[in-house]
Write an enzyme that holds these catalytic residues in place. Structure first.
Site, PDB file in Angstrom:
ATOM      1  N   GLN A   1      49.254   3.466 -35.241  1.00 47.44           N
ATOM      2  CA  GLN A   1      50.042   2.236 -35.404  1.00 47.44           C
ATOM      3  C   GLN A   1      50.949   2.358 -36.637  1.00 47.44           C
ATOM      4  O   GLN A   1      50.481   2.690 -37.721  1.00 47.44           O
ATOM      5  CB  GLN A   1      49.088   1.033 -35.540  1.00 47.44           C
ATOM      6  CG  GLN A   1      49.793  -0.303 -35.545  1.00 47.44           C
ATOM      7  CD  GLN A   1      50.509  -0.624 -34.229  1.00 47.44           C
ATOM      8  OE1 GLN A   1      49.976  -0.404 -33.149  1.00 47.44           O
ATOM      9  NE2 GLN A   1      51.729  -1.132 -34.327  1.00 47.44           N
TER      10      GLN A   1
ATOM     11  N   LYS B   1      46.488  -4.068 -27.641  1.00 49.25           N
ATOM     12  CA  LYS B   1      46.441  -2.780 -26.918  1.00 49.25           C
ATOM     13  C   LYS B   1      45.005  -2.484 -26.479  1.00 49.25           C
ATOM     14  O   LYS B   1      44.754  -2.118 -25.324  1.00 49.25           O
ATOM     15  CB  LYS B   1      46.948  -1.643 -27.826  1.00 49.25           C
ATOM     16  CG  LYS B   1      48.461  -1.671 -28.010  1.00 49.25           C
ATOM     17  CD  LYS B   1      48.923  -0.689 -29.073  1.00 49.25           C
ATOM     18  CE  LYS B   1      50.415  -0.891 -29.343  1.00 49.25           C
ATOM     19  NZ  LYS B   1      50.912  -0.106 -30.479  1.00 49.25           N
TER      20      LYS B   1
ATOM     21  N   ASP C   1      52.749   7.469 -26.396  1.00 47.54           N
ATOM     22  CA  ASP C   1      53.921   6.696 -26.834  1.00 47.54           C
ATOM     23  C   ASP C   1      55.217   7.409 -26.451  1.00 47.54           C
ATOM     24  O   ASP C   1      56.283   6.802 -26.414  1.00 47.54           O
ATOM     25  CB  ASP C   1      53.904   6.541 -28.367  1.00 47.54           C
ATOM     26  CG  ASP C   1      53.411   5.171 -28.808  1.00 47.54           C
ATOM     27  OD1 ASP C   1      53.487   4.228 -27.987  1.00 47.54           O
ATOM     28  OD2 ASP C   1      52.971   5.036 -29.963  1.00 47.54           O
TER      29      ASP C   1
END
Ligand code: NAP
Length: 302
Positions: A98, A54, A121
């Site tokens: 995460q 990422k 997200d």
């Protein structure tokens, strides 16, 4: 006739180039770039490799990126304080925590603490609600469903009036993509059916699908005879079915398979995504797109 392959690896490159160009323009005109922070608690090797990818992608497209690594024994209170810090940081437009988190931390509490306007997200209940309402309300569609929709559109598949069948009803793939495909607008306006383990006759539903989206996590669940000739098949499943030695590195790597019998299905479908190299590469790409969107919302240039 063999189906057209919808390659996530190629679409990813197109989109990342578009993002990179837009970031450069915004930087020139407004003097800012999108800022993305990824918070990693502990040293889970899979999590480290996801976060690294990422951050690498964010760097490639010109973002300001921060990898905030925290020890495994971090308290919930300390993590909430860290999120609060980034919520207030004007240089940060996207915050990612995460998962999985260590046992002492309540994941739901942590995810709900992220400012919905930085929740790139798209998992915060506020963003789930915005997605359900649709239209201008939507800020951050969750990344895997957003990638699926983008692939369908870029492959030139007609969605208006199409019968879409989604196999699976998870909160991260099945439910959001079903919701997105039924909204009015480009890349949607479809008639949607969602099937799951409670469905009586899975095959008969799949056979009706002009667009079949499969996210069950069961290798080979969808049989070739369930596919309507000419249909667009999006295989979201990523299943480890064995191991092999990589020709490139000489190291052991997983053999991956989707939820669809690809070799047989490609002879029937009109277009199909491979596994790997299909939906997989799209998720991080759409994360970058959401982070760019977040900055654009802030600047009022959407
Ligand atoms: P999940 O939370 O386990 O949900 C799976 C869904 O499939 C559930 O709704 C389940 O039904 C349904 N299902 C399972 N077996 C079925 C069967 N035999 N018949 C009908 N329905 C069945 O999984 P997920 O997180 O959505 O992920 C699905 C797959 O996509 C996994 O292989 C995952 O690795 C992959 N994935 C890939 C990406 C990516 O490429 N970027 C991202 C996310 C997920 P019930 O609700 O009735 O149990």
């Amino acid at each position: 006739m063999a189906a057209k392959l919808i390659k996530g690896t190629e679409i990813r490159e197109e989109i990342l180039e578009e993002i990179e160009a837009e970031v450069a323009k915004i930087k020139e005109k407004h003097g800012v770039v999108p800022g993305l922070v990824t918070i990693l608690v502990g040293e889970n090797p899979a999590s480290i490799s996801y976060v690294t990818l990422k951050i690498k992608t964010a760097h490639r497209v010109g973002f300001h990126e921060i990898q905030d690594s925290q020890p495994i024994d971090l308290s919930e209170e300390a993590l909430l304080a860290l999120i609060d810090k980034y919520n207030k940081d004007d240089a940060i437009h996207g915050i990612l925590v995460q998962l999985p988190l260590p046992k002492q931390i309540n994941e739901k509490k942590v995810l709900n603490a992220i400012d919905p306007d930085k929740d790139v997200d798209g998992f915060h209940p506020v963003n789930v609600g915005r997605l359900m309402i649709g239209g201008d309300e939507v800020k951050f569609p969750p990344c895997t469903p957003a990638g699926i929709q983008e692939m369908i559109v870029r492959a030139g598949v007609e969605t208006k009036g199409a019968e879409v069948v989604v196999v699976g009803r998870s909160n991260i793939v099945g439910k959001p993509i079903a919701n997105m495909m039924l909204q009015k607008g480009v890349g949607a306006n479809s008639t949607v059916t969602v099937v799951h383990t409670g469905t009586k006759d899975l095959a008969s539903h799949c056979r009706r699908a002009d667009i079949l989206i499969v996210a069950a996590g069961v290798p080979g669940l969808v049989k070739p005879e369930w596919i309507k000739p000419g249909a667009c098949v999006i295989d979201v499943g990523v299943n480890r079915i064995g191991e092999k030695i990589s020709e490139k590195t000489g190291k052991k790597i997983a053999i991956l398979s989707g939820d669809v019998d690809f070799d047989a299905a490609k002879e029937i479908a009109g277009s199909i995504t491979p596994v790997p190299g299909g939906v997989g590469p799209m998720t991080i790409t759409m994360l970058m797109k959401n982070t760019l969107k977040s900055l654009k919302f802030r600047l009022g240039i959407n």
